[in-house]
Write an enzyme that holds these catalytic residues in place. Structure first.
Site, mmCIF file in Angstrom:
data_model
loop_
_atom_site.group_PDB
_atom_site.id
_atom_site.type_symbol
_atom_site.label_atom_id
_atom_site.label_comp_id
_atom_site.label_asym_id
_atom_site.label_seq_id
_atom_site.Cartn_x
_atom_site.Cartn_y
_atom_site.Cartn_z
ATOM 1 N N LYS A 83 34.630 21.108 38.315
ATOM 2 C CA LYS A 83 34.447 21.708 39.632
ATOM 3 C C LYS A 83 33.005 21.502 40.075
ATOM 4 C CE LYS A 83 36.184 25.952 41.689
ATOM 5 N NZ LYS A 83 36.427 27.367 41.386
HETATM 6 C C1 E4P Z 1 38.355 29.405 43.129
HETATM 7 O O1 E4P Z 1 38.378 28.226 42.971
HETATM 8 C C2 E4P Z 1 37.286 30.107 43.866
HETATM 9 O O2 E4P Z 1 36.097 30.065 43.154
HETATM 10 C C3 E4P Z 1 37.732 31.512 44.145
HETATM 11 O O3 E4P Z 1 39.036 31.456 44.701
HETATM 12 C C4 E4P Z 1 36.783 32.283 45.042
HETATM 13 O O4 E4P Z 1 37.377 33.521 45.354
HETATM 14 P P1 E4P Z 1 36.539 34.750 45.982
HETATM 15 O O5 E4P Z 1 36.125 34.359 47.359
HETATM 16 O O6 E4P Z 1 37.525 35.895 45.989
HETATM 17 O O7 E4P Z 1 35.376 34.979 45.065
#
Ligand code: E4P
Length: 212
Positions: A83
């Site tokens: 990522k």
């Molecule tokens: C996943 O890939 C993201 O990091 C996550 O969905 C972010 O979610 P949040 O906005 O609730 O922290």
């Protein structure tokens, strides 16, 4: 549509996996920090449970370090997806990692042209954050419609992963739009299966059968 679970909590992953809800997993540095374990340890543990894509985020911000970190993360297990944040350095890393056959998930996407540029760099997944857009008074799901439309216009193979999901309507709308993947917190996954009329109906059936 594929369902990923948005957590680094092993117990949640096990419970969701048992119920057939997990095609993959997404983590981020905040989710990893909550476990109190190292990122490498958590990702290795998750990859023993889930065979689908497991996203592990780099912490480096310079492209060369991102590439090295991404290569190290990809060696933890064959289903690790690296990522990478949506920055210029990030896209350099995405391009080079994808040329080496390492899958990437470009994260922190907040508009459709960012998603297009990530796809152009060779991203396997893009992660637009719908909940965080809703939080600032912008319609997060409109972004998903735009990205799905653009990727379809040009037959791009990069998959749209709807992230920052907060409630079942985000999942419903993602499915109606035709997003490839939703990544959903455990608490929201649980809400997707229940309805008060289901509980009421079952209660009545059991009463009528003399079992309650
Ligand atoms: C996943 O890939 C993201 O990091 C996550 O969905 C972010 O979610 P949040 O906005 O609730 O922290």
């Amino acid at each position: 549509m594929k369902f990923f679970i948005d957590t680094a909590n092993i117990e949640e992953i096990k419970q969701a996996h048992l119920r057939g809800w997990v095609d993959g997993v997404t983590t981020n540095p905040s989710l990893i920090a909550k476990t109190g374990k190292s990122r490498e340890e958590v990702i290795a543990e998750i990859c023993q449970i889930v065979k689908g894509p497991v996203s592990a985020e780099v912490l480096a911000t310079q492209s060369e370090e991102m590439i090295l970190e991404g290569e190290r993360l990809s060696q933890i297990a064959e289903n690790v997806v690296v990522k990478i944040p949506m920055t210029e350095d990030g896209l350099i890393a995405v391009r080079q990692l994808s040329e080496k056959g390492i899958k990437t998930n470009v994260t922190l996407i907040f508009n459709a042209v960012q998603a297009l540029m990530a796809a152009k760099a060779g991203a396997y997944l893009v992660s637009p954050f719908v909940g965080r857009l809703d939080d600032v008074g912008t319609q997060g799901m409109e972004l998903i419609s735009q990205i799905v439309q653009i990727f379809s216009n040009y037959s791009l193979t990069t998959q749209v992963l709807v992230a920052s999901i907060r409630h079942p309507l985000h999942v419903l709308e993602s499915a109606l739009i035709g997003a490839d993947v939703v990544t959903v917190p455990f608490a929201v996954l649980k809400k997707l299966t229940s309805h008060p009329l289901t509980d009421k109906g079952l209660d009545q059936f059991l009463k009528d059968a003399g079992l309650r």
